[in-house]
Write a protein that holds these residues in place. Structure first.
Motif, short mmCIF file in Angstrom:
data_model
loop_
_atom_site.label_atom_id
_atom_site.label_comp_id
_atom_site.label_asym_id
_atom_site.label_seq_id
_atom_site.Cartn_x
_atom_site.Cartn_y
_atom_site.Cartn_z
N ASP A 138 35.35 34.33 45.38
CA ASP A 138 35.86 32.96 45.19
C ASP A 138 37.38 32.96 44.98
O ASP A 138 38.06 32.00 45.35
N ALA A 139 37.90 34.03 44.37
CA ALA A 139 39.35 34.12 44.14
C ALA A 139 40.10 34.57 45.38
O ALA A 139 41.34 34.57 45.39
N GLY A 140 39.36 34.94 46.45
CA GLY A 140 39.99 35.34 47.70
C GLY A 140 40.73 36.65 47.62
O GLY A 140 41.72 36.85 48.35
N LEU A 141 40.25 37.58 46.79
CA LEU A 141 40.95 38.84 46.57
C LEU A 141 40.44 39.92 47.52
O LEU A 141 39.23 40.07 47.69
N ARG A 142 41.37 40.67 48.09
CA ARG A 142 40.99 41.78 48.98
C ARG A 142 40.83 43.05 48.16
O ARG A 142 41.81 43.56 47.60
N VAL A 143 39.61 43.56 48.09
CA VAL A 143 39.33 44.79 47.34
C VAL A 143 38.31 45.61 48.11
O VAL A 143 37.59 45.10 48.97
#
Length: 451
Positions: free
Chosen positions: A341-346
């Motif tokens: 939901d936070a749009g973080l690339r991990v």
């Protein structure tokens, strides 16, 4: 990675710091650190950037990260046989995963620097005697004597030297044909030749070499590119004085690099976003891991990721999920949703070891292979259900013929633990268990269950 404001390699010293040794002689510590800071780097910035790019590939499902090795390396085990045995298992596991998943495997060893360990208590008491707890060979020694348990700054230099020797040998092997598919006998372990997994692995290698020979006949030439592989190093970035001493700038690149390892990670106990470890990690350009356990709240993790990777750089963050088989179904989905939901690339990876540790009635610390395997399978399933990618695993294993974890097809029971329990800290998978798990993961990759 953009330059970080108000950061220096030593700015962590202004924060609350945990899990650090209590050195009695400050002058002796500073002398050792000054000498350490003058020594050549163990790794290069272009190797670090190459790994970061490959981690980005794994996060996108184009590769799979295999991070594995000793729980805590011993300075005394820096010898030819130990290094080769561990490398052989890592190589064998990686080829099982390549064969099963038909995609590139990024090999990262818990090697050449995993000499410091976090501990639950600062002291240990036996028979009424209380001494400093053993914190790994970078700090003190495991023998329960006052002199051995006293933190010794000279061990920082010994750790660097052993890491350099280990890395030099691994590089020479990997560049010199050790991984050549034309010579699979290079990877065999004598003591494991009669095990179930060794036989299964041998049949797989026969299939690969037959296919290789067939393609060479068709091409009319030998494949030469099959003899060299990359093996990157990693360790928990725990001892901040040690990490700082090897942190430096390099020509023609922005930012600072931790040159003691390619891939340091933040431990579960040192994850405070306002703490010293996070302050140190936010300023280095290496790809970094974060151990994520059952008490990690979603908002806490999102805040931490954004603090460490404000530009959302590709390949920068790897989440190493370590919940335990009883917690993973409840905790992992919440974390995946928050990060997505936070749009973080991990890159999401699975550590099935640490959450499945327990002590037997006789007080021996061990792990159940069955629970380790079950957590791996659960994490693959949960990622599939949430449309995310499980792009790697993080394992503690050894090439030594040990009996430290129970279960598996080798049928190690609790009475067997005393036969060959060698770890000074946490129990590790032995060869047969590590390979059994590799085949299980390969089956999941083959079925397309990694996103």
């Amino acid at each position: 990675m953009s330059t970080t404001n108000n950061w220096t390699p030593g700015s962590w010293q202004q924060k609350v710091v945990l899990q650090q040794p209590n050195y009695l002689d400050g002058d002796q510590l500073q002398n050792a650190l000054q000498r350490l800071a003058k020594l050549p780097p163990l790794v290069t910035s272009w190797e670090i950037e190459s790994l970061k790019n490959q981690i980005g590939d794994a996060a996108e499902g184009k590769a799979f990260l295999l991070q594995a090795g000793d729980c805590s390396e011993s300075l005394d085990d820096c010898d030819n046989d130990s290094i080769v045995r561990n490398l052989k298992v890592l190589m064998q596991m990686s080829f099982v995963l390549i064969y099963g998943g038909m995609k590139k495997v990024v090999r990262v060893g818990r090697v050449a620097g995993q000499y410091a360990k976090p501990r639950s208590n600062d002291t240990e008491t036996r028979d009424g005697v209380t001494l400093e707890v053993y914190r790994g060979d970078l700090v003190n020694r495991s023998a329960f004597t006052e002199s051995d348990r006293k933190p010794d700054p000279e061990l920082l230099l010994r750790g660097y030297e052993r890491a350099a020797l280990t890395l030099n040998f691994i590089r020479a092997l990997c560049a010199g044909g050790f991984a050549d598919l034309h010579h699979p006998e290079n990877w065999s372990l004598d003591f494991a030749s009669d095990t179930v997994q060794a036989d299964k692995y041998s049949r797989m290698v026969d299939s690969i070499t037959d296919a290789l020979k067939f393609m060479e006949v068709v091409r009319g030439a030998e494949f030469r590119a099959s003899g060299s592989v990359d093996v990157f190093t990693s360790h928990e970035g725990l001892h901040l004085n040690y990490e700082q001493a090897q942190t430096r700038r390099v020509p023609r690149r922005e930012g600072w690099y931790n040159m003691s390892t390619h891939f340091p990670w933040i431990g579960y106990r040192t994850r405070d976003v306002n703490g010293a470890h996070v302050e140190y990690f936010r300023g280095i350009s290496n790809p970094i891991g974060i151990k994520v356990g059952p008490k990690f709240e979603p908002d806490e993790l999102v805040n931490l990721i954004q603090s460490l990777n404000p530009d959302d750089e590709r390949g920068r963050i790897t989440l190493i999920h370590r919940y335990g088989v009883d917690e993973v179904a409840n905790r992992l989905p919440v974390i995946l949703k928050a990060v997505t939901d936070a749009g973080l690339r991990v890159l999401h990876t699975c550590d099935p070891m640490h959450g499945n540790t327990f002590s037997t009635n006789s007080g021996i610390k061990t792990r159940s292979f069955d629970k380790i395997a079950e957590e791996v399978q659960q994490q693959f399933r949960i990622h599939r259900e949430h449309g995310t990618i499980l792009g790697g695993v993080h394992l503690e294993m050894t090439g030594d013929n040990v009996t430290e974890c129970i279960g598996g097809q080798s049928q190690i029971g609790e009475p067997d633990l005393v036969k060959a329990y060698k770890s000074a800290v946490d129990p590790r998978l032995n060869y047969d268990q590590a390979m059994e798990l590799a085949f299980l993961i390969a089956d999941q990759l083959k079925a397309g269950h990694n996103g």
